[in-house]
Design a protein around this motif. Structure first.
Motif, short mmCIF file in Angstrom:
data_model
loop_
_atom_site.label_atom_id
_atom_site.label_comp_id
_atom_site.label_asym_id
_atom_site.label_seq_id
_atom_site.Cartn_x
_atom_site.Cartn_y
_atom_site.Cartn_z
N LYS A 77 -4.25 -36.87 14.31
CA LYS A 77 -5.06 -35.73 15.50
C LYS A 77 -4.34 -35.61 16.69
N ASP A 78 -4.47 -35.08 17.72
CA ASP A 78 -4.38 -34.18 18.93
C ASP A 78 -5.23 -34.12 20.03
N GLU A 138 -7.83 -41.65 12.78
CA GLU A 138 -7.66 -40.72 11.71
C GLU A 138 -6.60 -39.98 11.22
FE1 FES Z 1 -8.46 -37.68 18.46
FE2 FES Z 1 -6.96 -39.57 17.04
S1 FES Z 1 -6.45 -38.66 18.32
S2 FES Z 1 -9.10 -38.86 16.82
#
Ligand code: FES
Ligand code: 5AD
Length: 354
Positions: free
Chosen positions: A52-53, A97
């Protein structure tokens, strides 16, 4: 205690004497409802690989400066053994994640191994992000009994200011995942960051009311801390001072304790990034859980979600001694050898059975 949105906003804004009285009231509520014990959850940040970012997070996928790691099974099991031998009673496995079948399987196998090495005694909390209903179920069956998934902000608009607006970062999916966790039977924890750019008192009051409505068992929330290598850094001129964010975070904890007297509230590590005694201060106003860091020191540098993360060099032994001393100074007792389950969880599941 029932509080409406306006009352909450007023409490969150308090300063001076009124604030002292709020903090005192929440401390009393904590002592009456959950007692003076602090429960340890040994935190193992076992991988910083993330798909995720999130725009605030130092280990977001897009941050190329981070050296990615995956702790070896043996290292994770050693950290768990340390927790068990030192009577911490619980560990938290946290990571970036991922939802690949390989990741799901790995966590599953770690859960089984940790249960086995501790003769089923060590409690395990997971903090591995959004997963499918099936994955949550599988991990639950393999021994995890608590899950932390912060909602970060319950205001949809703000959520999309701090996350990319796409399917991978969907607000609705985050809310749905919290529902899956509850329905699976976990003790469910969530939380938000406090002092985010664009965040208002009204947002924070809504966050607290969301927790109440979702009937959560645990909460972890701390101040937002800007990280230079993230997109949200560009809004740093909009932020309150760190001290203001810190004070507001304590007010949030205090109001939450009044609103949900019997839940477990963690003293977030981010508080300590602002004030060396930050976590103890949180214990004094309503928190009753602390997460000593057990991540192998070699990896800590690379798990900096925010800047100034404390205890980068301290190994598990030092962390434990240091915390023990601090907690005693704060006048609290450590619940060694006890799971310290959320009283709220026992009550709500008991009610269902009655
Ligand atoms: Fe948000 Fe990893 S950057 S879950
Ligand atoms: N400041 C404060 N907290 C942060 N987190 C991630 N990035 C930051 C930051 N820059 C928190 C998020 C996440 C938890 C693991 O760490 O709330 O859920």
């Amino acid at each position: 205690m029932a509080l409406d949105k306006q009352e909450i906003i007023q409490l969150l804004r308090t300063k001076g004497e009124e604030r002292t009285s709020l903090l005192k009231r929440s401390q009393e509520t904590k002592l009456n409802e959950v007692g003076n014990k602090v429960y340890f959850r040994g935190l193992i940040e076992f991988s910083n690989v993330c798909a995720k970012d999130c725009l605030y997070c130092g280990i977001r996928k897009g941050n190329e400066k981070v050296i990615r790691y995956d702790a070896k099974d043996e290292e994770i099991l050693n950290a768990s053994r340390f927790a068990w031998e030192n009577n911490f009673a619980s560990v938290v496995l946290q990571s970036g994640e991922l939802s690949s079948p390989a990741f799901v399987k790995r966590v599953d196998s770690l859960l089984k191994k940790i249960k086995k090495l501790s003769s089923n005694e060590l409690g395990i909390t997971l903090s591995c992000g959004e997963q499918s209903r099936e994955t949550y179920k599988r991990w639950f069956e393999s021994g995890a009994h608590r899950y932390l998934l912060r909602i970060e902000s319950t205001n949809r608009e703000l959520y999309y200011k701090i996350h990319p607006n796409n399917q991978t970062h969907s607000f609705d999916k985050r809310v749905e995942a919290l529902g899956f966790l509850k329905e699976t039977g976990y003790q469910v924890g969530t939380g938000v960051m406090i002092g985010l750019p664009f965040q208002t008192y009204e947002h924070l009051a809504d966050d607290l009311l969301f927790f109440k409505k979702l009937d959560i068992d645990m909460c972890g929330m701390g101040p937002y801390l800007e990280h230079e290598d993230t997109p949200l850094y560009q809004y740093r001129h909009l932020l309150q001072t760190k001290q203001e964010r810190f004070d507001l975070a304590l007010n949030m904890i205090a109001v939450l304790r009044l609103l949900m007297p019997d839940i477990n509230i963690a003293a977030a590590t981010a508080l300590q990034a602002i004030d060396p005694a930050g976590r103890e201060k949180a214990l004094a106003v309503g928190a009753n859980v602390i997460m000593p860091n057990l991540t192998p020191t070699a990896y800590r540098e690379e798990y900096q979600l925010y800047e100034n993360k404390p205890c980068l060099d301290e190994d598990a032994e030092l962390c434990r001694n240091c915390l023990e001393a601090r907690i005693h100074v704060a006048g609290a007792e450590i619940g060694y050898g006890e799971w310290g389950d959320s009283k709220h969880f026992s009550r709500r599941t008991q009610e269902k059975k009655d």
